[in-house]
Design a protein around this motif. Structure first.
Motif, mmCIF file in Angstrom:
data_model
loop_
_atom_site.group_PDB
_atom_site.id
_atom_site.type_symbol
_atom_site.label_atom_id
_atom_site.label_comp_id
_atom_site.label_asym_id
_atom_site.label_seq_id
_atom_site.Cartn_x
_atom_site.Cartn_y
_atom_site.Cartn_z
ATOM 1 N N THR A 1 -5.500 -6.952 14.608
ATOM 2 C CA THR A 1 -5.319 -5.504 14.696
ATOM 3 C C THR A 1 -4.275 -5.049 13.691
ATOM 4 O O THR A 1 -3.184 -5.628 13.619
ATOM 5 C CB THR A 1 -4.859 -5.075 16.102
ATOM 6 N N ARG A 2 -4.606 -4.041 12.920
ATOM 7 C CA ARG A 2 -3.593 -3.415 12.071
ATOM 8 C C ARG A 2 -2.846 -2.397 12.922
ATOM 9 O O ARG A 2 -3.435 -1.435 13.410
ATOM 10 C CB ARG A 2 -4.220 -2.734 10.859
ATOM 11 N N LEU A 3 -1.545 -2.594 13.059
ATOM 12 C CA LEU A 3 -0.729 -1.697 13.869
ATOM 13 C C LEU A 3 -0.178 -0.532 13.064
ATOM 14 O O LEU A 3 0.054 0.551 13.617
ATOM 15 C CB LEU A 3 0.431 -2.468 14.504
ATOM 16 N N ALA A 4 0.078 -0.748 11.779
ATOM 17 C CA ALA A 4 0.668 0.305 10.952
ATOM 18 C C ALA A 4 0.414 -0.009 9.493
ATOM 19 O O ALA A 4 0.228 -1.169 9.116
ATOM 20 C CB ALA A 4 2.177 0.413 11.203
ATOM 21 N N GLN A 5 0.394 1.040 8.679
ATOM 22 C CA GLN A 5 0.476 0.878 7.230
ATOM 23 C C GLN A 5 1.192 2.094 6.674
ATOM 24 O O GLN A 5 1.076 3.195 7.212
ATOM 25 C CB GLN A 5 -0.894 0.671 6.575
ATOM 26 N N GLY A 6 1.974 1.856 5.617
ATOM 27 C CA GLY A 6 2.742 2.946 5.055
ATOM 28 C C GLY A 6 3.799 2.438 4.111
ATOM 29 O O GLY A 6 3.707 1.316 3.592
ATOM 30 N N PRO A 7 4.850 3.234 3.870
ATOM 31 C CA PRO A 7 5.922 2.814 2.968
ATOM 32 C C PRO A 7 6.626 1.564 3.498
ATOM 33 O O PRO A 7 6.903 1.452 4.687
ATOM 34 C CB PRO A 7 6.874 4.021 2.964
ATOM 35 N N LEU A 8 6.898 0.624 2.602
ATOM 36 C CA LEU A 8 7.610 -0.597 2.971
ATOM 37 C C LEU A 8 9.109 -0.331 2.915
ATOM 38 O O LEU A 8 9.643 0.025 1.863
ATOM 39 C CB LEU A 8 7.236 -1.736 2.033
ATOM 40 N N GLN A 9 9.780 -0.499 4.036
ATOM 41 C CA GLN A 9 11.224 -0.314 4.099
ATOM 42 C C GLN A 9 11.892 -1.622 3.681
ATOM 43 O O GLN A 9 11.906 -2.602 4.435
ATOM 44 C CB GLN A 9 11.655 0.077 5.516
ATOM 45 N N THR A 10 12.431 -1.651 2.484
ATOM 46 C CA THR A 10 12.955 -2.892 1.933
ATOM 47 C C THR A 10 14.193 -3.390 2.670
ATOM 48 O O THR A 10 14.476 -4.589 2.671
ATOM 49 C CB THR A 10 13.288 -2.714 0.441
ATOM 50 N N ALA A 11 14.930 -2.492 3.307
ATOM 51 C CA ALA A 11 16.161 -2.897 3.979
ATOM 52 C C ALA A 11 15.891 -3.822 5.157
ATOM 53 O O ALA A 11 16.625 -4.786 5.391
ATOM 54 C CB ALA A 11 16.948 -1.669 4.436
#
Length: 249
Positions: A222-232
């Motif tokens: 299951t894909r739960l999320a996709q979006g900007p990668l938070q590098t921190a």
């Protein structure tokens, strides 16, 4: 002899608003292909009476932009599409109308007005959940540790132009093994979007190759999320949130 000018067809009505839509593929509908969803969405838009913008010419098409669809057979809580309309609409009313017009399992979760910039540029990574029935937590954890110790793990997948090998390790940002649930080991992984795309089945192939993973049966994905990668903190932010909410992407 002068060349006869071919008519160009009726002019297109310019869009006045773009709407970004998050939808889910659940249950049996996870087996629907991208093309299946495209047909279902276009029917739903007509049934809901959404005033779509169309391309110009004799064969106009509704202005719909699809972004980074999950592979057929995987469930998802975070699929995205963008539509252009010729009247200003209330996003929540559009969500309700489309959700009612689509079959159960293709569920419209959120509709917002698009902000400047391309939606595809905000889809930098995905968070996936894999459930391994009959697999122990320690076996999965050991395979992940061996995989992460490698600098590169090549896998091969067949594309339209034939087989192609690529590195699956570089795209994997993080792997987190959870506690077993009724004899089912859980893996959460953040995978950066690359070209070619590294899919969950590619990571599974790499875990077998580099980690010696031998699950007794294929996992549910299951894909739960996709979006900007938070590098921190290597998390995935909401691509529909205001820019101030995804700082650090």
């Amino acid at each position: 002899m002068a060349r006869q000018r071919v008519p160009e067809g009726p002019p297109a009505v310019l869009p006045v608003q773009k709407l970004r839509i998050r939808y889910a593929k659940r249950g049996r509908l996870r087996f629907s292909s991208t093309r299946d969803f495209q047909r279902a969405l276009e029917r739903a838009l007509r049934r809901a009476g959404v005033p779509m913008a169309y391309s110009a010419g004799f064969h106009p098409h509704p202005k719909i932009s699809y972004a980074n669809a999950a592979p057929t057979g995987t469930a998802s809580e975070a699929e995205y599409v963008e539509i252009s309309v010729v009247e200003r609409l209330d996003p929540e009313h559009v969500r309700q109308a489309l959700d009612s017009a689509l079959p159960e399992g293709l569920d419209i979760c959120q509709v917002v007005e698009a902000k400047p910039g391309a939606l595809a540029d905000r889809l930098q990574a995905s968070l996936w959940r894999l459930e391994f029935p009959g697999l122990g937590e320690q076996e999965l954890r050991s395979a992940c540790e061996r995989f992460e110790a490698e600098s590169s793990v090549e896998v091969t997948r067949t594309f339209k132009n034939g087989p192609r090998s690529f590195d699956a390790r570089e795209a994997v940002v993080s792997l987190e093994v959870g506690a077993e649930k009724a004899g089912c080991a859980i893996l959460h992984m953040v995978v950066r979007h690359t070209t070619p795309a590294v899919r969950p089945d590619d990571v599974l192939t790499a875990l077998r190759t580099a980690g010696g993973l031998t699950p007794p049966q294929p996992p549910s994905v299951t894909r739960l999320a996709q979006g900007p990668l938070q590098t921190a903190d290597t998390t995935v932010a909401d691509p529909l949130a205001p820019d101030s909410d995804v700082a650090g992407a």
